[in-house]
Design a protein around this motif. Structure first.
Motif, PDB file in Angstrom:
ATOM      1  N   LYS A 168       0.833  -1.199   0.000  1.00 40.43           N
ATOM      2  CA  LYS A 168       0.000   0.000   0.000  1.00 40.43           C
ATOM      3  C   LYS A 168       0.871   1.254   0.000  1.00 40.43           C
ATOM      4  N   LEU A 169       0.424   2.247  -0.726  1.00 45.09           N
ATOM      5  CA  LEU A 169       1.014   3.585  -0.683  1.00 45.09           C
ATOM      6  C   LEU A 169      -0.016   4.529  -0.089  1.00 45.09           C
ATOM      7  N   ILE A 170       0.391   5.252   0.950  1.00 46.58           N
ATOM      8  CA  ILE A 170      -0.442   6.321   1.511  1.00 46.58           C
ATOM      9  C   ILE A 170       0.124   7.629   0.963  1.00 46.58           C
ATOM     10  N   LEU A 171      -0.642   8.280   0.112  1.00 44.24           N
ATOM     11  CA  LEU A 171      -0.149   9.459  -0.612  1.00 44.24           C
ATOM     12  C   LEU A 171      -0.839  10.719  -0.116  1.00 44.24           C
ATOM     13  N   SER A 172      -0.044  11.676   0.324  1.00 42.84           N
ATOM     14  CA  SER A 172      -0.533  13.000   0.697  1.00 42.84           C
ATOM     15  C   SER A 172      -0.300  13.939  -0.480  1.00 42.84           C
ATOM     16  N   VAL A 173      -1.304  14.747  -0.823  1.00 43.65           N
ATOM     17  CA  VAL A 173      -1.201  15.675  -1.951  1.00 43.65           C
ATOM     18  C   VAL A 173      -1.632  17.064  -1.509  1.00 43.65           C
ATOM     19  N   ASP A 174      -1.268  18.060  -2.313  1.00 44.28           N
ATOM     20  CA  ASP A 174      -1.641  19.443  -2.005  1.00 44.28           C
ATOM     21  C   ASP A 174      -2.833  19.928  -2.821  1.00 44.28           C
ATOM     22  N   GLY A 175      -3.131  19.231  -3.904  1.00 45.10           N
ATOM     23  CA  GLY A 175      -4.262  19.636  -4.740  1.00 45.10           C
ATOM     24  C   GLY A 175      -4.911  18.445  -5.411  1.00 45.10           C
ATOM     25  N   ILE A 176      -6.240  18.494  -5.512  1.00 44.63           N
ATOM     26  CA  ILE A 176      -7.017  17.477  -6.230  1.00 44.63           C
ATOM     27  C   ILE A 176      -8.003  18.221  -7.113  1.00 44.63           C
ATOM     28  N   ASP A 177      -7.821  18.095  -8.421  1.00 47.89           N
ATOM     29  CA  ASP A 177      -8.631  18.860  -9.361  1.00 47.89           C
ATOM     30  C   ASP A 177      -8.984  17.967 -10.548  1.00 47.89           C
ATOM     31  N   ALA A 207      -6.557  12.988   1.976  1.00 48.07           N
ATOM     32  CA  ALA A 207      -6.572  14.445   1.769  1.00 48.07           C
ATOM     33  C   ALA A 207      -7.794  15.070   2.427  1.00 48.07           C
ATOM     34  N   ASP A 208      -7.583  16.173   3.148  1.00 48.06           N
ATOM     35  CA  ASP A 208      -8.729  16.896   3.699  1.00 48.06           C
ATOM     36  C   ASP A 208      -9.395  17.712   2.592  1.00 48.06           C
ATOM     37  N   ARG A 209     -10.577  18.224   2.879  1.00 50.54           N
ATOM     38  CA  ARG A 209     -11.392  18.833   1.824  1.00 50.54           C
ATOM     39  C   ARG A 209     -10.805  20.125   1.257  1.00 50.54           C
ATOM     40  N   SER A 210      -9.881  20.744   1.972  1.00 50.00           N
ATOM     41  CA  SER A 210      -9.272  21.968   1.442  1.00 50.00           C
ATOM     42  C   SER A 210      -8.446  21.690   0.193  1.00 50.00           C
ATOM     43  N   LYS A 211      -8.081  20.428  -0.030  1.00 44.70           N
ATOM     44  CA  LYS A 211      -7.269  20.078  -1.202  1.00 44.70           C
ATOM     45  C   LYS A 211      -8.096  19.944  -2.475  1.00 44.70           C
ATOM     46  N   PHE A 212      -9.402  19.736  -2.340  1.00 47.76           N
ATOM     47  CA  PHE A 212     -10.263  19.522  -3.498  1.00 47.76           C
ATOM     48  C   PHE A 212     -10.584  20.846  -4.197  1.00 47.76           C
TER      49      PHE A 212
END
Length: 253
Positions: A168-177, A207-212
């Protein structure tokens, strides 16, 4: 225009201008200033903006300039809820890759301490904390070091990652678009993230919702690479529909 449509438009204006004014939004939407302030208050609770006198500013530029500890305190309740969901998917003897980020750090802290796990990461913070548990086999990939955000990157980090395989990879991102996919502020870490994606059987994006609805500096990948998206709180229907179309499972409240 519904409240959700107004909030979506406010997000678009913040992307373009970095700030909005209550009076201008009131005229634009043909609603009272009280209604606009209610919208802004709700968006601030979700980490989508920061209210200031007479309006609001984008949360992203201040977030970019925060150090690691300051970021841990941002949207922490939501991030902890996400971390608990992700950790529930970890099984004994898993090999887990985690990239650097406050969400992945909080995810790690929720891992069952009694499980035997192989943990591969470029996060100095995760590696230091994980090394205190004798049940964990911890690998911190080498390379250049970003001291402010405590992660490793570069050619050496990538070449080392290519030697490992993860369940498994747990991936943290700064943006989801939907247009730009998964993005990050850090172009130097992007190649590490891409390599982790190649080396893992299952990709779980936390990712929390601020990234969406936000696009950061460098693209990591298209949305379709994720097997699962885990967030907290209600997610806008457009994202639920998009992920369903791509065959990506979504866990949200």
């Amino acid at each position: 225009m519904t409240a959700e449509q107004r909030k979506r438009r406010i997000s678009e204006l913040l992307k373009a201008n970095d700030s909005v004014k209550v009076t201008e939004l009131s005229r634009l939407f043909d609603v009272s200033e009280v209604t606009v302030r209610t919208d802004l208050e709700d968006m601030e609770k979700k980490g989508l903006l920061t209210r200031v006198h007479g309006g609001a500013v984008s949360s992203y530029k201040p977030y970019y300039s925060m150090n690691l500890n300051q970021r841990l305190e941002t949207n922490q309740t939501e991030k902890v809820a996400i971390a608990e969901k992700v950790a529930s998917l970890i099984r004994p003897n898993d090999t887990v890759m985690l990239n650097a980020g406050t969400t992945t750090l909080l995810v790690f802290r929720k891992f069952p301490a009694e499980y035997n796990l192989n943990i591969v990461t470029n996060s100095v913070s995760i590696a230091l904390e994980a090394s205190g548990n004798p049940n964990y086999n911890v690998i911190l990939v080498g390379g250049s070091v970003n001291t402010k955000y405590q992660f490793t990157y570069g050619h050496d980090a990538v070449k080392q990652l290519e030697r490992y395989h993860a369940d498994k990879l747990i991936l943290s991102v700064d943006g989801i678009d939907t247009a730009h996919g998964f993005t990050t502020y850090y172009n130097k870490e992007c190649t590490v993230d891409v390599t982790m994606l190649k080396q893992a059987d299952t990709c779980i994006v936390a990712a929390d919702r601020s990234k969406f609805g936000h696009s950061a500096f460098t693209k990591i990948s298209d949305l379709s690479v994720a097997d699962m998206i885990i967030t907290a709180g209600a997610l806008q229907q457009e994202y639920i529909d998009e992920f369903k179309l791509l065959g990506v499972e979504v866990l949200a409240d």
